[in-house]
Write a protein that holds these residues in place. Sequence first.
Motif, PDB file in Angstrom:
ATOM      1  N   THR A 135       0.812  -1.228   0.000  1.00  0.00           N
ATOM      2  CA  THR A 135       0.000   0.000   0.000  1.00  0.00           C
ATOM      3  C   THR A 135       0.842   1.273   0.000  1.00  0.00           C
ATOM      4  O   THR A 135       0.375   2.333   0.408  1.00  0.00           O
ATOM      5  CB  THR A 135      -0.951   0.001   1.212  1.00  0.00           C
ATOM      6  OG1 THR A 135      -0.175  -0.075   2.426  1.00  0.00           O
ATOM      7  CG2 THR A 135      -1.894  -1.190   1.164  1.00  0.00           C
ATOM      8  N   GLN A 136       2.075   1.183  -0.465  1.00  0.00           N
ATOM      9  CA  GLN A 136       2.919   2.377  -0.498  1.00  0.00           C
ATOM     10  C   GLN A 136       2.353   3.432  -1.442  1.00  0.00           C
ATOM     11  O   GLN A 136       2.455   4.634  -1.170  1.00  0.00           O
ATOM     12  CB  GLN A 136       4.339   1.989  -0.924  1.00  0.00           C
ATOM     13  CG  GLN A 136       5.153   1.328   0.167  1.00  0.00           C
ATOM     14  CD  GLN A 136       6.584   1.057  -0.254  1.00  0.00           C
ATOM     15  OE1 GLN A 136       6.939   1.200  -1.415  1.00  0.00           O
ATOM     16  NE2 GLN A 136       7.424   0.666   0.697  1.00  0.00           N
ATOM     17  N   GLU A 137       1.778   3.005  -2.558  1.00  0.00           N
ATOM     18  CA  GLU A 137       1.195   3.939  -3.521  1.00  0.00           C
ATOM     19  C   GLU A 137      -0.330   3.804  -3.485  1.00  0.00           C
ATOM     20  O   GLU A 137      -0.861   2.699  -3.593  1.00  0.00           O
ATOM     21  CB  GLU A 137       1.715   3.651  -4.929  1.00  0.00           C
ATOM     22  CG  GLU A 137       3.216   3.824  -5.071  1.00  0.00           C
ATOM     23  CD  GLU A 137       3.694   3.521  -6.485  1.00  0.00           C
ATOM     24  OE1 GLU A 137       2.831   3.279  -7.362  1.00  0.00           O
ATOM     25  OE2 GLU A 137       4.917   3.529  -6.710  1.00  0.00           O
ATOM     26  N   ARG A 138      -1.034   4.943  -3.345  1.00  0.00           N
ATOM     27  CA  ARG A 138      -2.491   4.916  -3.255  1.00  0.00           C
ATOM     28  C   ARG A 138      -3.070   6.027  -4.124  1.00  0.00           C
ATOM     29  O   ARG A 138      -2.441   7.065  -4.349  1.00  0.00           O
ATOM     30  CB  ARG A 138      -2.949   5.110  -1.806  1.00  0.00           C
ATOM     31  CG  ARG A 138      -2.274   4.177  -0.815  1.00  0.00           C
ATOM     32  CD  ARG A 138      -2.806   4.400   0.579  1.00  0.00           C
ATOM     33  NE  ARG A 138      -1.962   3.750   1.577  1.00  0.00           N
ATOM     34  CZ  ARG A 138      -2.258   3.684   2.869  1.00  0.00           C
ATOM     35  NH1 ARG A 138      -3.363   4.243   3.327  1.00  0.00           N
ATOM     36  NH2 ARG A 138      -1.438   3.081   3.716  1.00  0.00           N
TER      37      ARG A 138
ATOM     38  N   SER B 142      -4.842   1.067  -3.161  1.00  0.00           N
ATOM     39  CA  SER B 142      -3.438   0.841  -3.500  1.00  0.00           C
ATOM     40  C   SER B 142      -3.296   0.560  -4.988  1.00  0.00           C
ATOM     41  O   SER B 142      -4.273   0.252  -5.687  1.00  0.00           O
ATOM     42  CB  SER B 142      -2.901  -0.354  -2.711  1.00  0.00           C
ATOM     43  OG  SER B 142      -3.496  -1.561  -3.180  1.00  0.00           O
ATOM     44  N   SER B 143      -2.068   0.662  -5.475  1.00  0.00           N
ATOM     45  CA  SER B 143      -1.811   0.228  -6.840  1.00  0.00           C
ATOM     46  C   SER B 143      -2.007  -1.285  -6.899  1.00  0.00           C
ATOM     47  O   SER B 143      -1.933  -1.986  -5.883  1.00  0.00           O
ATOM     48  CB  SER B 143      -0.392   0.601  -7.270  1.00  0.00           C
ATOM     49  OG  SER B 143       0.556   0.061  -6.370  1.00  0.00           O
ATOM     50  N   THR B 144      -2.246  -1.816  -8.089  1.00  0.00           N
ATOM     51  CA  THR B 144      -2.550  -3.229  -8.246  1.00  0.00           C
ATOM     52  C   THR B 144      -1.334  -4.098  -7.921  1.00  0.00           C
ATOM     53  O   THR B 144      -0.233  -3.861  -8.418  1.00  0.00           O
ATOM     54  CB  THR B 144      -3.011  -3.525  -9.684  1.00  0.00           C
ATOM     55  OG1 THR B 144      -4.166  -2.740  -9.959  1.00  0.00           O
ATOM     56  CG2 THR B 144      -3.349  -5.000  -9.855  1.00  0.00           C
ATOM     57  N   GLY B 145      -1.552  -5.090  -7.085  1.00  0.00           N
ATOM     58  CA  GLY B 145      -0.476  -6.007  -6.714  1.00  0.00           C
ATOM     59  C   GLY B 145      -0.673  -7.372  -7.348  1.00  0.00           C
ATOM     60  O   GLY B 145      -1.785  -7.893  -7.395  1.00  0.00           O
TER      61      GLY B 145
END
Length: 524
Positions: A162-165, A171-174
Amino acid sequence: MAYLVLIVEVAVFTVVCTILVCTYVAIRRILFHPYSKIPGPFFAKVTNVYSAYHSWRGTMHLDVQICHQKYGDLIRYGPNQILTLYPPDMNAIYGHGKPFRKSKGYETMIPIPDGWSTMTSIDKTLHHNLRRVLRSGLTTESLARYEPAILRNLKIYFSQLTQERDGEGWSSTGDMRKWNLCLGFDTMAEFGLGLKTNLLSGPARDFVFPALHVHEKKMGLWEQLPILNDLGIGNLVSITFLLFSPRAKLFANWYQTFLEEAIATNTAKSSGIFGPPIQSGQGLLEKPGHNYAQMIGEGSFSTFSSADAYGIMISGFLHYLTQYPHVYEKLAVELRSKFRPGEEITWGPKLESSAYLRAVIDEVMRLLPPACGVHWRECERSGVTIGPDELSMPVGSDVGMSLFALFRDGRIFRKPVLFWPERWIPGTLPEAEYSLAKKMFTPFSVGPRNCAGGHVAIMMTSIAYTYILVNYEFRYDPEQEKATSSLWPNSSKEPGTQSELRFESHYSIAGWESGPFIQFQERK
């Protein structure tokens, strides 16, 4: 010139003799073998190359299922191998006191000579001694002592994910396959051995998992064709990889460091649930069961296999709940009524009493059993029969059952490819149907060779599923669906397969290369 003619004649003679011998063997196996009347794929009757091909390709679990649909409950899947889907054979083969032992193929799985583990050992007395030591680290007291490692690594996992939201907090897609492999290994290294491998946040994951992927595919091939291992080809392949693959060299160094730290950390006292085998291998226990080589085999196999199984369970949970929103909502209501965001979640009565949580766990394991391959067993004495027609088993022949095919058998499990946790809630199905499903649902196998850590898997997944649903919302990224379109579907054109988690192999690390693709939003 005379020498050249002689060489040609010898070569021709050798080729002709080889063809004649192969033809004789093929005819004998097809027409005059004790299994000659058992249906199955033509080439499987002649050679184990058939099963080895599907093992390497990653389609063995699917091929076995298709063969059962085509040929019935009893299949000849190798010259001396029988597959069964006849329910009573489960206990007849794997149960306590039965005249079967693990097949010779398990010998190809040991990492170093004599490096047997609880999961690979063929000798029954050795297995008993190894298992006694392993189980001494899986007590309630031991699990409670090392349990914090589970939450600690989940928090690192989400801090990375969840570093990038975006503006709404998503969050960005993981790519969960990659993240969950890291989560599994970091968790089990710490929970099992007290080690910090830092794969979630470090660069080692770039060479650790590709190396393990190749090793496990090779191990599956060797299991079906042990002669390759007997001829020393396995050692040749390993040496070749080390000479020409920089990743293989990095992994070899990483693995050596991993072993050295595991031994150092668990010598004076256990630092994780797998500490006792380390102490056993060094002769530090009153009743040791492992020698040094077996200590290495146990530490590696137990840590790596349980790590990947844990990662698969997380991937299955995220995938199926996003595909079945009503299950997501029902489980979320149950768990969020028991815990608040940020609250420490520990194994105890609140989790153990969550009936729907356990139903979801069981349904994930039904569709994604920890080991999708065939668990081959070698017949030890004459007079043993299997199947509804009591087929006689020659001594030394192998028989096995595929959990993947069993758990998708519509005669036992209604709507077998449907993710339906309610099937595990008493009262949903007629009592007879429910009882049969419960009896045949054996994700950790049965008998003396069942998984010693089955209760540990339930504890870990209960904590992980609860932590995720209490602290986060999650959703599937539909734009990434095309990334999994080339993977093998789990079932052959059955209703409901469009909602399946697709994967590539009956082995775990090689299970699938990407997906599901998930976004998370923190709950306050």
